[in-house]
Design an enzyme around this catalytic site. Structure first.
Site, PDB file in Angstrom:
ATOM      1  N   TYR A   1     -12.506  -2.067  -3.681  1.00 29.13           N
ATOM      2  CA  TYR A   1     -12.991  -2.188  -2.294  1.00 29.13           C
ATOM      3  C   TYR A   1     -14.515  -2.125  -2.215  1.00 29.13           C
ATOM      4  O   TYR A   1     -15.053  -1.787  -1.163  1.00 29.13           O
ATOM      5  CB  TYR A   1     -12.357  -1.106  -1.420  1.00 29.13           C
TER       6      TYR A   1
ATOM      7  N   GLU B   1      -9.646 -10.942  -7.456  1.00 29.14           N
ATOM      8  CA  GLU B   1      -8.714  -9.817  -7.281  1.00 29.14           C
ATOM      9  C   GLU B   1      -7.515  -9.948  -8.210  1.00 29.14           C
ATOM     10  O   GLU B   1      -7.011  -8.944  -8.722  1.00 29.14           O
ATOM     11  CB  GLU B   1      -8.278  -9.740  -5.815  1.00 29.14           C
TER      12      GLU B   1
ATOM     13  N   LYS C   1       0.817  -1.227   0.000  1.00 25.92           N
ATOM     14  CA  LYS C   1       0.000   0.000   0.000  1.00 25.92           C
ATOM     15  C   LYS C   1       0.853   1.282   0.000  1.00 25.92           C
ATOM     16  O   LYS C   1       2.070   1.223   0.240  1.00 25.92           O
ATOM     17  CB  LYS C   1      -0.912  -0.044   1.228  1.00 25.92           C
TER      18      LYS C   1
ATOM     19  N   ASN D   1      -1.843   0.231   6.902  1.00 28.24           N
ATOM     20  CA  ASN D   1      -1.307  -1.018   7.466  1.00 28.24           C
ATOM     21  C   ASN D   1      -0.462  -1.798   6.452  1.00 28.24           C
ATOM     22  O   ASN D   1      -0.287  -3.001   6.562  1.00 28.24           O
ATOM     23  CB  ASN D   1      -2.444  -1.864   8.047  1.00 28.24           C
TER      24      ASN D   1
ATOM     25  N   HIS E   1      -2.294  -5.351   1.630  1.00 21.28           N
ATOM     26  CA  HIS E   1      -3.598  -5.996   1.441  1.00 21.28           C
ATOM     27  C   HIS E   1      -3.345  -7.452   1.090  1.00 21.28           C
ATOM     28  O   HIS E   1      -2.377  -7.770   0.397  1.00 21.28           O
ATOM     29  CB  HIS E   1      -4.368  -5.341   0.284  1.00 21.28           C
TER      30      HIS E   1
END
Ligand code: ADP
Ligand code: MG
Length: 140
Positions: free
Chosen positions: A51, A128, A11, A114, A117
């Site tokens: 998302y 995905e 990320k 964080n 993913h």
């Protein structure tokens, strides 16, 4: 468990800190092979579509804004029980609750930023992976 594939994203908080190599080392040490990988910048529409399952959640808008705030590295990981293996290597969503030795414990900044993913089921992994990668990119 058979060899399988899962979708991983490094990320924006992690690309900003130039720690993609450190994250990849933890993935590889954990028994996963990076079989496809590219760096890109998501559009707002792409982040919202990716998302979509979280559309109703309070954090959805903020999450999509964060995911377009910088480049991401999307990758396909392969290994025994890849989905669950990667979730274990990643650690809990909130870095404060993540186990020692996990990516999120080592590098995550907060529950939103964080660092990684990972798909949460083999079915979602398939979807995905196809969201980001074409057939020709998955031949390796
Ligand atoms: P995970 O990434 O561990 O599968 P979720 O699918 O529940 O977690 O959430 C997707 C992403 O949304 C998280 O990785 C994180 O970036 C963000 N997120 C989750 N919960 C929150 C929260 N309470 N506040 C802000 N962002 C959150
Ligand atoms: Mg999730």
């Amino acid at each position: 468990m058979a060899v399988a594939r899962t979708l991983s994203i490094i990320k924006p908080d992690a690309t900003a800190r130039n720690i993609t190599g450190k994250i990849n080392a933890l993935l590889e040490e954990g028994g996963l092979r990076i079989v496809a990988q590219k760096r890109l910048r998501l559009t707002k529409a792409q982040a919202q579509a990716f998302y979509d399952v979280h559309r109703e959640r309070a954090f959805y808008d903020e999450l999509c804004e964060y995911m377009i705030s910088g480049p991401v590295v999307v990758q396909v990981l392969e290994g025994e029980d890849a989905v669950q293996r990667n979730r274990k290597i990643m650690g809990a969503t909130n870095p404060a609750s993540a186990d020692e030795g996990t990516i999120r414990k080592a590098f995550g900044q907060n529950v939103q930023e964080n660092s990684v993913h990972g798909s949460d089921s083999p079915e979602n992994a398939d979807k995905e992976i196809r969201f980001f990668f074409s057939e020709i990119e998955l031949a390796g």
